[in-house]
Design a protein around this motif. Structure first.
Motif, PDB file in Angstrom:
ATOM      1  N   VAL A  69       0.832  -1.203   0.000  1.00 44.14           N
ATOM      2  CA  VAL A  69       0.000   0.000   0.000  1.00 44.14           C
ATOM      3  C   VAL A  69       0.865   1.249   0.000  1.00 44.14           C
ATOM      4  O   VAL A  69       0.622   2.197  -0.750  1.00 44.14           O
ATOM      5  CB  VAL A  69      -0.966  -0.017   1.210  1.00 44.14           C
ATOM      6  CG1 VAL A  69      -1.669   1.320   1.375  1.00 44.14           C
ATOM      7  CG2 VAL A  69      -1.975  -1.146   1.052  1.00 44.14           C
ATOM      8  N   TRP A  70       1.906   1.263   0.826  1.00 45.99           N
ATOM      9  CA  TRP A  70       2.804   2.418   0.934  1.00 45.99           C
ATOM     10  C   TRP A  70       3.486   2.709  -0.403  1.00 45.99           C
ATOM     11  O   TRP A  70       3.495   3.853  -0.858  1.00 45.99           O
ATOM     12  CB  TRP A  70       3.829   2.118   2.023  1.00 45.99           C
ATOM     13  CG  TRP A  70       4.871   3.145   2.263  1.00 45.99           C
ATOM     14  CD1 TRP A  70       4.685   4.402   2.779  1.00 45.99           C
ATOM     15  CD2 TRP A  70       6.278   3.005   2.055  1.00 45.99           C
ATOM     16  NE1 TRP A  70       5.902   5.040   2.891  1.00 45.99           N
ATOM     17  CE2 TRP A  70       6.889   4.197   2.459  1.00 45.99           C
ATOM     18  CE3 TRP A  70       7.072   1.967   1.575  1.00 45.99           C
ATOM     19  CZ2 TRP A  70       8.258   4.386   2.394  1.00 45.99           C
ATOM     20  CZ3 TRP A  70       8.436   2.164   1.522  1.00 45.99           C
ATOM     21  CH2 TRP A  70       9.012   3.364   1.923  1.00 45.99           C
ATOM     22  N   THR A  71       4.016   1.685  -1.036  1.00 46.69           N
ATOM     23  CA  THR A  71       4.668   1.912  -2.326  1.00 46.69           C
ATOM     24  C   THR A  71       3.655   2.237  -3.417  1.00 46.69           C
ATOM     25  O   THR A  71       3.953   3.001  -4.333  1.00 46.69           O
ATOM     26  CB  THR A  71       5.522   0.701  -2.759  1.00 46.69           C
ATOM     27  OG1 THR A  71       4.696  -0.459  -2.821  1.00 46.69           O
ATOM     28  CG2 THR A  71       6.682   0.475  -1.820  1.00 46.69           C
ATOM     29  N   GLY A  72       2.452   1.664  -3.320  1.00 47.89           N
ATOM     30  CA  GLY A  72       1.414   1.974  -4.297  1.00 47.89           C
ATOM     31  C   GLY A  72       1.005   3.438  -4.242  1.00 47.89           C
ATOM     32  O   GLY A  72       0.844   4.086  -5.284  1.00 47.89           O
ATOM     33  N   ILE A 115      -1.819   3.134 -13.790  1.00 52.96           N
ATOM     34  CA  ILE A 115      -1.866   3.820 -12.495  1.00 52.96           C
ATOM     35  C   ILE A 115      -3.165   3.455 -11.781  1.00 52.96           C
ATOM     36  O   ILE A 115      -3.170   3.200 -10.570  1.00 52.96           O
ATOM     37  CB  ILE A 115      -1.726   5.346 -12.673  1.00 52.96           C
ATOM     38  CG1 ILE A 115      -0.298   5.687 -13.138  1.00 52.96           C
ATOM     39  CG2 ILE A 115      -2.055   6.084 -11.383  1.00 52.96           C
ATOM     40  CD1 ILE A 115      -0.117   7.113 -13.588  1.00 52.96           C
ATOM     41  N   LEU A 116      -4.269   3.408 -12.528  1.00 51.84           N
ATOM     42  CA  LEU A 116      -5.548   2.992 -11.940  1.00 51.84           C
ATOM     43  C   LEU A 116      -5.488   1.561 -11.424  1.00 51.84           C
ATOM     44  O   LEU A 116      -6.075   1.247 -10.383  1.00 51.84           O
ATOM     45  CB  LEU A 116      -6.678   3.157 -12.952  1.00 51.84           C
ATOM     46  CG  LEU A 116      -7.102   4.596 -13.230  1.00 51.84           C
ATOM     47  CD1 LEU A 116      -8.095   4.650 -14.384  1.00 51.84           C
ATOM     48  CD2 LEU A 116      -7.683   5.232 -11.983  1.00 51.84           C
ATOM     49  N   LEU A 117      -4.766   0.689 -12.119  1.00 57.51           N
ATOM     50  CA  LEU A 117      -4.598  -0.679 -11.622  1.00 57.51           C
ATOM     51  C   LEU A 117      -3.896  -0.702 -10.268  1.00 57.51           C
ATOM     52  O   LEU A 117      -4.264  -1.470  -9.373  1.00 57.51           O
ATOM     53  CB  LEU A 117      -3.809  -1.521 -12.626  1.00 57.51           C
ATOM     54  CG  LEU A 117      -4.566  -2.033 -13.841  1.00 57.51           C
ATOM     55  CD1 LEU A 117      -3.600  -2.716 -14.813  1.00 57.51           C
ATOM     56  CD2 LEU A 117      -5.667  -2.980 -13.423  1.00 57.51           C
ATOM     57  N   ILE A 118      -2.879   0.145 -10.122  1.00 58.80           N
ATOM     58  CA  ILE A 118      -2.179   0.236  -8.836  1.00 58.80           C
ATOM     59  C   ILE A 118      -3.149   0.695  -7.750  1.00 58.80           C
ATOM     60  O   ILE A 118      -3.198   0.123  -6.659  1.00 58.80           O
ATOM     61  CB  ILE A 118      -0.969   1.190  -8.924  1.00 58.80           C
ATOM     62  CG1 ILE A 118       0.099   0.627  -9.853  1.00 58.80           C
ATOM     63  CG2 ILE A 118      -0.390   1.455  -7.532  1.00 58.80           C
ATOM     64  CD1 ILE A 118       1.214   1.611 -10.172  1.00 58.80           C
ATOM     65  N   ILE A 119      -3.929   1.725  -8.054  1.00 62.87           N
ATOM     66  CA  ILE A 119      -4.873   2.258  -7.067  1.00 62.87           C
ATOM     67  C   ILE A 119      -5.917   1.207  -6.698  1.00 62.87           C
ATOM     68  O   ILE A 119      -6.221   1.017  -5.514  1.00 62.87           O
ATOM     69  CB  ILE A 119      -5.520   3.557  -7.596  1.00 62.87           C
ATOM     70  CG1 ILE A 119      -4.458   4.651  -7.710  1.00 62.87           C
ATOM     71  CG2 ILE A 119      -6.670   4.003  -6.686  1.00 62.87           C
ATOM     72  CD1 ILE A 119      -4.897   5.884  -8.466  1.00 62.87           C
ATOM     73  N   PHE A 120      -6.459   0.506  -7.699  1.00 63.23           N
ATOM     74  CA  PHE A 120      -7.440  -0.549  -7.412  1.00 63.23           C
ATOM     75  C   PHE A 120      -6.820  -1.668  -6.577  1.00 63.23           C
ATOM     76  O   PHE A 120      -7.476  -2.235  -5.694  1.00 63.23           O
ATOM     77  CB  PHE A 120      -8.037  -1.109  -8.694  1.00 63.23           C
ATOM     78  CG  PHE A 120      -8.978  -0.166  -9.390  1.00 63.23           C
ATOM     79  CD1 PHE A 120      -9.896   0.604  -8.679  1.00 63.23           C
ATOM     80  CD2 PHE A 120      -8.939  -0.022 -10.758  1.00 63.23           C
ATOM     81  CE1 PHE A 120     -10.756   1.475  -9.320  1.00 63.23           C
ATOM     82  CE2 PHE A 120      -9.802   0.838 -11.415  1.00 63.23           C
ATOM     83  CZ  PHE A 120     -10.720   1.603 -10.690  1.00 63.23           C
TER      84      PHE A 120
END
Length: 104
Positions: free
Chosen positions: A61-64, A90-95
């Motif tokens: 989560v921190w790196t995301g 980027i949206l994939l990372i957030i999801f």
């Protein structure tokens, strides 16, 4: 409280990443102090979150937050590419970050 601390740690991580760019451009002591303070606070809040949350989840989560936040701010403030594929990833990372929160 641990999740709140983790989000704060991620935001300081984003500030630290932005301050790397500022230090590269300005090369002065105040830019260096902002960089050190940002990353220091990021690690402090991350360490607090790790007292409660599993290491793998907290680190992801921190790196995301740091990676997606840095990329988004780079697009807004430094005229980096706004290609739809980049935004999609980027949206994939957030999801993925939201998904980790939901299952933890």
């Amino acid at each position: 409280m641990a999740w709140f601390s983790l989000v704060i740690a991620g935001l300081f991580e984003v500030t630290g990443v932005l301050s790397i760019n500022k230090l590269h451009r300005d090369k002065n002591i105040s830019s260096l102090l902002i960089l050190l303070t940002s990353f220091g606070l990021s690690f402090l809040f991350l360490a607090y979150a790790l007292q409660t949350l599993p290491m793998g989840t907290a680190y992801a989560v921190w790196t995301g937050i740091g990676a997606s936040g840095g990329a988004l701010l780079g697009m807004f403030f430094y005229d980096e590419s706004r290609d739809w594929k980049r935004i999609a990833f980027i949206l994939l990372i957030i999801f993925a970050v939201v998904g980790l929160k939901l299952i933890s």
